[in-house]
Design a protein around this motif. Structure first.
Motif, PDB file in Angstrom:
ATOM      1  N   TYR A   1      -2.410  -1.161   7.817  1.00 54.31           N
ATOM      2  CA  TYR A   1      -2.863  -1.383   6.446  1.00 54.31           C
ATOM      3  C   TYR A   1      -1.895  -0.809   5.404  1.00 54.31           C
ATOM      4  O   TYR A   1      -1.960  -1.174   4.227  1.00 54.31           O
ATOM      5  CB  TYR A   1      -4.217  -0.706   6.230  1.00 54.31           C
ATOM      6  N   ALA A   2      -1.047   0.124   5.819  1.00 58.21           N
ATOM      7  CA  ALA A   2      -0.247   0.872   4.844  1.00 58.21           C
ATOM      8  C   ALA A   2       0.595  -0.057   3.961  1.00 58.21           C
ATOM      9  O   ALA A   2       0.641   0.115   2.734  1.00 58.21           O
ATOM     10  CB  ALA A   2       0.649   1.877   5.561  1.00 58.21           C
TER      11      ALA A   2
ATOM     12  N   TYR B   1     -10.300   2.319   2.734  1.00 57.88           N
ATOM     13  CA  TYR B   1      -9.651   2.976   3.862  1.00 57.88           C
ATOM     14  C   TYR B   1     -10.660   3.815   4.663  1.00 57.88           C
ATOM     15  O   TYR B   1     -10.615   3.865   5.892  1.00 57.88           O
ATOM     16  CB  TYR B   1      -8.506   3.861   3.363  1.00 57.88           C
TER      17      TYR B   1
ATOM     18  N   ARG C   1      -6.749   3.722  14.882  1.00 63.93           N
ATOM     19  CA  ARG C   1      -5.738   4.213  13.932  1.00 63.93           C
ATOM     20  C   ARG C   1      -4.603   3.225  13.711  1.00 63.93           C
ATOM     21  O   ARG C   1      -4.002   3.212  12.627  1.00 63.93           O
ATOM     22  CB  ARG C   1      -5.182   5.545  14.421  1.00 63.93           C
TER      23      ARG C   1
ATOM     24  N   LEU D   1      -5.231   1.286  10.694  1.00 68.13           N
ATOM     25  CA  LEU D   1      -5.016   2.056   9.462  1.00 68.13           C
ATOM     26  C   LEU D   1      -3.530   2.123   9.129  1.00 68.13           C
ATOM     27  O   LEU D   1      -3.142   1.997   7.952  1.00 68.13           O
ATOM     28  CB  LEU D   1      -5.574   3.478   9.633  1.00 68.13           C
ATOM     29  N   LEU D   2      -2.703   2.308  10.161  1.00 72.36           N
ATOM     30  CA  LEU D   2      -1.259   2.336   9.918  1.00 72.36           C
ATOM     31  C   LEU D   2      -0.754   0.965   9.487  1.00 72.36           C
ATOM     32  O   LEU D   2       0.118   0.848   8.612  1.00 72.36           O
ATOM     33  CB  LEU D   2      -0.537   2.800  11.183  1.00 72.36           C
TER      34      LEU D   2
ATOM     35  N   THR E   1      -4.266   9.018   0.968  1.00 69.20           N
ATOM     36  CA  THR E   1      -5.288   8.101   1.461  1.00 69.20           C
ATOM     37  C   THR E   1      -5.145   7.874   2.959  1.00 69.20           C
ATOM     38  O   THR E   1      -6.135   7.901   3.709  1.00 69.20           O
ATOM     39  CB  THR E   1      -5.196   6.757   0.731  1.00 69.20           C
ATOM     40  N   LEU E   2      -3.909   7.661   3.416  1.00 63.58           N
ATOM     41  CA  LEU E   2      -3.686   7.430   4.838  1.00 63.58           C
ATOM     42  C   LEU E   2      -4.034   8.663   5.658  1.00 63.58           C
ATOM     43  O   LEU E   2      -4.654   8.557   6.726  1.00 63.58           O
ATOM     44  CB  LEU E   2      -2.224   7.031   5.067  1.00 63.58           C
TER      45      LEU E   2
ATOM     46  N   SER F   1      -7.805   9.068   5.877  1.00 61.38           N
ATOM     47  CA  SER F   1      -8.389   8.052   6.755  1.00 61.38           C
ATOM     48  C   SER F   1      -8.116   8.356   8.228  1.00 61.38           C
ATOM     49  O   SER F   1      -8.976   8.112   9.085  1.00 61.38           O
ATOM     50  CB  SER F   1      -7.854   6.667   6.387  1.00 61.38           C
TER      51      SER F   1
END
Length: 368
Positions: A99-100, A84, A93, A96-97, A131-132, A135
């Motif tokens: 990836y959740a 992450y 971003r 990243l969201l 983690t989120l 990141s």
């Protein structure tokens, strides 16, 4: 490197856990394949987010790793965070969201398949939000740094273009002015001749200022200057440079007539004139010019008898675009230092009582 490290750890785990060795070898193989793909794939600048697909493959391998260890997620959690963090440094971003969901499934599914307790499963409720969040913080900081870098790059491009344009636009009409002044000077006498001499010296000074601007651009773009170094009588060099200043300036020259310097003549004159004009502007008379051999180095020293360098300017005296209020030293001393370094020497300021000595050093020419 991240996936290569994961492959190495999987191989180490296979050696220490014979019961799950075959599964761990499969994990190591998958990590190595992803590492190789990451290194050799033709990533295109036009598709900067394409490498994010590697993250999805990474989550799948992390899930396989947890299952291979029989539901032990001790190694999965840290690599999940690292994956992450890598993504946060390179992608926006929204990725990243996005990836959740796959990241959570990669963490939970192996635990469910291997029959872990609800307490172990509940660890996802802590690990994934933390983690989120981390990141997203990394992504925000990385985005700000990229924006700052792009803004500085735009400013630098604008500054470079402005300096080039200014230097060239000054040099072209100035050449015409100098030609006219030279023609007028040939027939002038008396006061008119003296006035034209002053005008010619100042035109030459403006021409040198334009050259200095071009020097700044050359130094910034290439980091070096091309020099035409030759050996000259030191006293002759200094006397020619003094010709660009007013003849009544309070300058004393203390140079051995036999002294010689191995320098680029034009660059040396730039250095000396800059030192002299600063000494005359900010110091007090008399201004003294000395040249002496110190071992295998020639020292060119211009000393005034003024108040010295203000404390607030000492750290930035030779900096680019250094300023200090009314006593700002501007761009000139930075150019002086770059010219001295291009010769293999240095430029520095040494305190005197009273005043300050501006010193430039040049490697002495060794006998052949």
């Amino acid at each position: 490197m991240l996936f290569a490290l994961a492959a190495l750890l999987a191989l180490v785990g296979a050696g220490n856990d014979p019961d799950h060795a075959a599964r761990l070898q499969v994990v190591a193989f998958c990590d190595l394949v992803i590492a190789l793909i990451t290194m050799v794939a033709p990533w295109r600048p036009s598709r900067p987010n394409a490498p994010a697909l590697i993250g999805l493959a990474g989550f799948a391998v992390l899930g396989l790793s947890t299952w291979s260890f029989g539901g032990v997620a001790a190694g999965t959690g840290p690599f999940l965070v690292m994956l992450y963090a890598w993504s946060a440094l390179h992608f926006p971003r929204w990725i990243l969201l996005a990836y959740a969901v796959p990241a959570t499934l990669a963490y939970l599914l192996p635990l469910i398949i291997t029959g872990q307790s609800p307490l172990v499963l509940s660890s996802a409720a802590i690990l994934m939000p933390v983690t989120l969040s981390v990141s997203l913080l990394i992504e925000a900081q990385a985005r700000h740094l990229r924006d700052d870098r792009e803004r500085l790059a735009r400013v630098e491009r604008w500054r470079s273009a402005m300096m080039n344009t200014l230097a060239h636009d000054v040099r072209s009409p100035l050449s015409g002015v100098q030609i006219v002044l030279d023609e007028l000077r040939e027939d002038a006498t008396g006061v008119a001749a003296d006035m034209l001499d002053v005008a010619l010296r100042q035109a030459a000074r403006i021409h040198r200022l334009a050259d200095a601007l071009l020097d700044v651009q050359r130094i910034d773009s290439s980091g070096r200057l091309t020099l035409d170094r030759r050996e000259y009588p030191a006293l002759e060099l200094v006397q020619e440079a003094l010709g660009y200043l007013r003849p009544d300036e309070p300058i004393r020259v203390e140079i051995d007539p036999s002294a010689r310097l191995y320098v680029d003549k034009e660059r040396f004159e730039q250095i000396l004139i800059n030192f002299l004009t600063n000494a005359l502007r900010y110091g007090r008379p008399p201004v003294e010019v000395r040249i002496a051999r110190d071992g295998d180095v020639d020292r060119v020293e211009v000393r005034d008898h003024g108040p010295g360098v203000p404390e607030e300017l000492r750290d930035t005296l030779f900096g680019q675009f250094a300023v200090g209020g009314d006593q700002g030293v501007g761009l000139g001393l930075w150019i002086v230092r770059q010219l001295a370094r291009a010769h293999g020497g240095e430029a520095l300021a040494e305190s005197r009582d009273p005043g300050v000595a501006m010193v430039a050093t040049f490697p002495a020419r060794q006998p052949s």
